[in-house]
Write an enzyme that holds these catalytic residues in place. Structure first.
Site: not given
Lengths: 269, 269
Positions: B184-186, B10-11, B73, B152
């Protein structure tokens, strides 16, 4: 006299607020701007990584024959200016010393607020510089990581920006600061929103203008100013990611169109 | 049978939501996670830059002897999965095909919303994949660049997150979507906030679980599953910036402590 260009380096777009200030103070100078858009933002990255990125940017600007460099990014200044001045011979200045000086001379009650990215705030670079001038100044600092994406989304004057400002800045206001350093080059675009929350009694300090004045002084001292009367000054823009997106947001910052932006493979420098 | 590890890339941190899903579906497998924290976020970067970064991540994971790779990602999947599968021989899967399939089978009124980073949305990757299954499905998509920094910052359940969700998602709600892909994985960490705004009638699709099921199927087909009864599975974590910060936010994602995170000089791969 010296007709070589000035190099201005930022992690991305924010440094354009500094470039603008340089243009006002030194309209005769040629400028090469480099924005590291493939690796922006620097704010959350480690000191080691930021030093590596800064040295690559400086190497690139030196390859373009610049006579002096402005690190127009608070995070990069905080994390790597000392190391850069140790490694390179040409004049390299950052944005923090000028901002710290302005704040130290503007505060009356000796309580100063400093806001910036996580990298800038963790570095305590403003505390150090302000402390050098007056060790009795109390500093209340705060990282504000959401401000940059809010500016880049074009939301600087929305309810979300106001709530975010309130959430970040209430504790600084409560502690009675009378000056607030906008310790990130994106933050001048939030000046109205921040000003509305903190009120007119708190002076907002934008380090860009003072940095441009510092640069002028250094160029004068070292006899590096460009000869006046020469042809019109030239601005060149380089970025590490593709230029298209940079062009559109850059207009927000400069309030004028910029063209002919070139891409650099910065990791090779 | 094959006891080599699975590579998850992932990024940054978001891919941990996918790693968690893989752990549920394939608890016996060893996993090597790489998060490109020195260059996160990928969302706003160009296709060329993202392909380069993805290939470096794949080269690194191959050097660790992985048997299959999950690009965990959405942006990297959207921009570089096809190119990666063209270049490399081992199985490489992304998160978009699984998410698109889930959405296509869950919608009843054939109006699906897709949200993600600028890179994912610009790529139209979800539109393409959903269109392959049912070309009559109408897709309303929207880039939501503020969601990642909000997560975040730990602000997923604040008034700012709610206002941001409203600002981004009102138009999708107005257009009567009945399924919304969290592209988006977030975003699974914003599930409650998004769910409160869109209401219970809109199904939220998290591609992570389906991706893990796809991975299991591929490993079975190719006889690559790890032998059961072997020693406990091992998880290794690598990042491109210093590991300390990753460790603290990673706990938010995994709800468990992770140790022994190593740093990689990813630009060398």
């Amino acid at each position: 006299m010296n007709n070589r260009p000035i190099g201005v380096f930022d992690s991305g777009l924010g440094g354009l607020t500094v470039l603008k200030a340089i243009n006002k103070v030194l309209p005769n100078e040629n400028v090469i701007y480099f924005g590291d858009t493939a690796r922006v933002p620097y704010g959350p990255r480690s000191k080691e990584t930021i030093i590596k990125y800064t040295f690559q940017a400086i190497n690139f600007l030196i390859s373009k024959n610049v006579k002096a460099i402005v690190i127009a990014c608070n995070t990069a200044t905080a994390r790597s200016l000392k190391e850069a001045n140790h490694k390179y011979d040409l004049p390299i200045i950052g944005v923090i010393e000028a901002g710290a000086r302005t704040a130290a001379y503007s505060t009356k009650n000796k309580i100063v607020g400093v806001i910036g990215t996580q990298g800038t705030i963790s570095s305590k670079a403003y505390n150090l510089e302000i402390g050098k001038i007056d060790k009795d100044i109390k500093i209340i600092d705060k990282a504000c990581p959401l401000f940059v994406p809010i500016v880049e989304e074009g939301w600087a004057n929305t309810d979300i920006a106001h709530l975010t400002a309130e959430r970040y800045l209430q504790e600084l206001k409560d502690q009675n600061i009378d000056s607030l350093v906008l310790g990130c080059t994106h933050y001048p675009l939030l000046k109205r929103t921040i000003g509305e929350f903190v009120g007119t009694e708190i002076k907002l300090v934008n380090p860009a203008k003072e940095t441009a004045l510092d640069l002028k002084k250094i160029l004068e001292e070292k006899d590096l100013l460009r000869e006046s009367g020469d042809s019109q000054s030239i601005y060149e823009y380089y970025v590490s990611d593709i230029p298209e997106k940079f062009a559109s947001i850059a207009q927000e910052f400069l309030k004028q169109e910029i063209r002919d932006i070139k891409q650099v493979e910065i990791y090779k420098y």
